[in-house]
Design a protein around this motif. Structure first.
Motif, short mmCIF file in Angstrom:
data_model
loop_
_atom_site.label_atom_id
_atom_site.label_comp_id
_atom_site.label_asym_id
_atom_site.label_seq_id
_atom_site.Cartn_x
_atom_site.Cartn_y
_atom_site.Cartn_z
N SER A 177 1.09 31.13 79.07
CA SER A 177 1.54 32.06 78.03
C SER A 177 1.41 33.47 78.55
N PRO A 178 2.09 34.42 77.92
CA PRO A 178 1.97 35.81 78.35
C PRO A 178 0.52 36.28 78.28
N PRO A 179 0.09 37.08 79.24
CA PRO A 179 -1.29 37.58 79.21
C PRO A 179 -1.51 38.49 78.02
N GLY A 180 -2.74 38.49 77.53
CA GLY A 180 -3.06 39.35 76.39
C GLY A 180 -4.15 38.73 75.55
N THR A 181 -4.72 39.53 74.68
CA THR A 181 -5.80 39.09 73.80
C THR A 181 -5.33 39.06 72.36
N PHE A 182 -6.15 38.48 71.50
CA PHE A 182 -5.84 38.47 70.08
C PHE A 182 -5.67 39.88 69.54
N LEU A 183 -6.51 40.79 69.99
CA LEU A 183 -6.48 42.15 69.46
C LEU A 183 -5.26 42.93 69.92
N ASP A 184 -4.77 42.66 71.13
CA ASP A 184 -3.61 43.44 71.60
C ASP A 184 -2.28 42.71 71.43
N TYR A 185 -2.31 41.49 70.88
CA TYR A 185 -1.06 40.73 70.71
C TYR A 185 -0.10 41.36 69.69
N ILE A 243 -11.79 33.10 66.81
CA ILE A 243 -12.25 31.75 67.12
C ILE A 243 -11.06 30.78 67.18
N LEU A 244 -10.15 30.88 66.21
CA LEU A 244 -8.96 30.02 66.25
C LEU A 244 -8.11 30.32 67.47
N TRP A 245 -7.90 31.61 67.76
CA TRP A 245 -7.13 32.01 68.93
C TRP A 245 -7.72 31.40 70.20
N ASN A 246 -9.03 31.52 70.37
CA ASN A 246 -9.68 31.00 71.57
C ASN A 246 -9.51 29.49 71.70
N TYR A 247 -9.54 28.80 70.57
CA TYR A 247 -9.37 27.35 70.58
C TYR A 247 -7.93 26.96 70.93
N MET A 248 -6.98 27.68 70.38
CA MET A 248 -5.57 27.32 70.58
C MET A 248 -5.06 27.69 71.97
N LYS A 249 -5.68 28.67 72.60
CA LYS A 249 -5.27 29.11 73.93
C LYS A 249 -6.10 28.36 74.97
N ILE A 304 -7.82 44.82 58.40
CA ILE A 304 -8.45 43.51 58.42
C ILE A 304 -9.95 43.68 58.60
N GLN A 305 -10.72 42.96 57.79
CA GLN A 305 -12.17 43.04 57.86
C GLN A 305 -12.71 42.41 59.14
N PRO A 306 -13.82 42.93 59.70
CA PRO A 306 -14.36 42.40 60.96
C PRO A 306 -14.65 40.91 60.92
N ALA A 307 -15.16 40.38 59.80
CA ALA A 307 -15.45 38.95 59.70
C ALA A 307 -14.17 38.12 59.78
N THR A 308 -13.08 38.65 59.23
CA THR A 308 -11.79 37.98 59.31
C THR A 308 -11.27 37.97 60.74
N VAL A 309 -11.40 39.09 61.41
CA VAL A 309 -10.98 39.17 62.81
C VAL A 309 -11.79 38.18 63.65
N THR A 312 2.52 41.96 62.77
CA THR A 312 1.28 42.67 62.50
C THR A 312 0.11 41.72 62.69
N GLN A 313 -1.10 42.29 62.72
CA GLN A 313 -2.29 41.46 62.83
C GLN A 313 -2.44 40.55 61.63
N GLU A 314 -2.12 41.06 60.45
CA GLU A 314 -2.20 40.24 59.24
C GLU A 314 -1.27 39.04 59.33
N GLU A 315 -0.04 39.29 59.74
CA GLU A 315 0.92 38.19 59.86
C GLU A 315 0.50 37.22 60.95
N LEU A 316 -0.04 37.75 62.03
CA LEU A 316 -0.50 36.89 63.13
C LEU A 316 -1.56 35.90 62.63
N ILE A 317 -2.48 36.38 61.80
CA ILE A 317 -3.51 35.48 61.28
C ILE A 317 -2.89 34.39 60.42
N HIS A 318 -1.95 34.76 59.56
CA HIS A 318 -1.24 33.74 58.77
C HIS A 318 -0.61 32.68 59.68
#
Length: 230
Positions: free
Chosen positions: A158-166, A20-26, A10-15, A172-178
């Motif tokens: 919710s369970p503790p954790g970050t977008f990067l370690d979820y 940003i979406l993760w932070n908003y939803m959590k 996944i490209q850095p800009a995509t991450v 996968t990270q790709e599926e998580l973004i979808h």
């Protein structure tokens, strides 16, 4: 079984946009004692573990495990989400007689409505509930609960954790973004369909969503013209 097997870089800009979406939803709201914990079913068994841990810590005297088979698990499992969650809770030490199982719901709105119906059928008078879901589902689960069952107060966790370690062996990270893009889109469209209360959306968050859609992260976007699934 993993939801998908790709391991695309996944490209850095995509991450960054997904973060940003993760932070908003959590929501990251503080906990408070409630009359019950509602463990909202999904593919993520970490939610069950977290709900059970909160129960064992004394945040509520009753645990409701809610979920049949939803849009992700219906292709993965044959056993209802709620039954998997309840088994994990029992294995962790939650007493059997402090667990209720609602195993017919297939979406977030039904999680709330069917749980309400179950509690009422058991004569349980509930004034507050602690909703436990995946990190990126905190905002949407609360927005849904406030629409479907507005008479009580809510906390969300919710369970503790970050977008990067979820991501793990199941997603996968790709599926998580979808998935996050699809859940955020529901924040936008479900209020006008009567499924959720309206949420304020900062422009930065809208920009991140639109960029991810432009990149093709649309696998779980709902067709608003035929939206009957909450």
């Amino acid at each position: 079984m993993a939801i998908i097997s790709t391991n695309q870089q996944i490209q850095p800009a995509t991450v960054q946009a997904a973060q940003i979406l993760w932070n908003y939803m959590k929501l990251d709201k503080p906990l408070a004692a409630c009359d019950c914990i509602i463990a909202m079913g999904s593919h993520d068994l970490r939610v069950a573990e977290h709900a059970a841990q909160l129960m064992l810590e004394g945040w509520a005297p009753l645990l409701v495990c809610s979920g049949g088979l939803g849009r992700l698990t219906r292709t993965l499992w044959h056993e209802a989400e709620a039954r998997k969650f309840a088994r994990i809770a029992r294995q962790m030490g939650v007493p059997f007689n402090h667990i209720l199982i609602e195993d017919q719901s297939s979406n977030t709105g039904q999680n709330i409505q069917f749980t309400r119906d179950l509690l009422e059928s058991k004569g349980c008078k509930i004034r507050s509930a602690l909703l436990v879901h995946k990190p990126y589902m905190e905002r949407r689960s609360l927005a849904t609960a406030l629409q479907v069952w507005p008479e009580i107060e809510y906390r969300v966790s919710s369970p503790p954790g970050t977008f990067l370690d979820y991501p793990n062996k199941d997603i996968t990270q790709e599926e998580l973004i979808h998935v996050i893009v699809g859940d955020f889109q529901r924040i936008l469209v479900y209020p006008r369909l009567g499924f959720q209360v309206t949420q304020d959306v900062p422009q930065e968050v809208m920009n991140a969503y639109e960029e991810l859609v432009r990149q093709g992260y649309t696998r779980f976007i709902v067709n608003t013209k035929a939206a009957g699934e909450k």
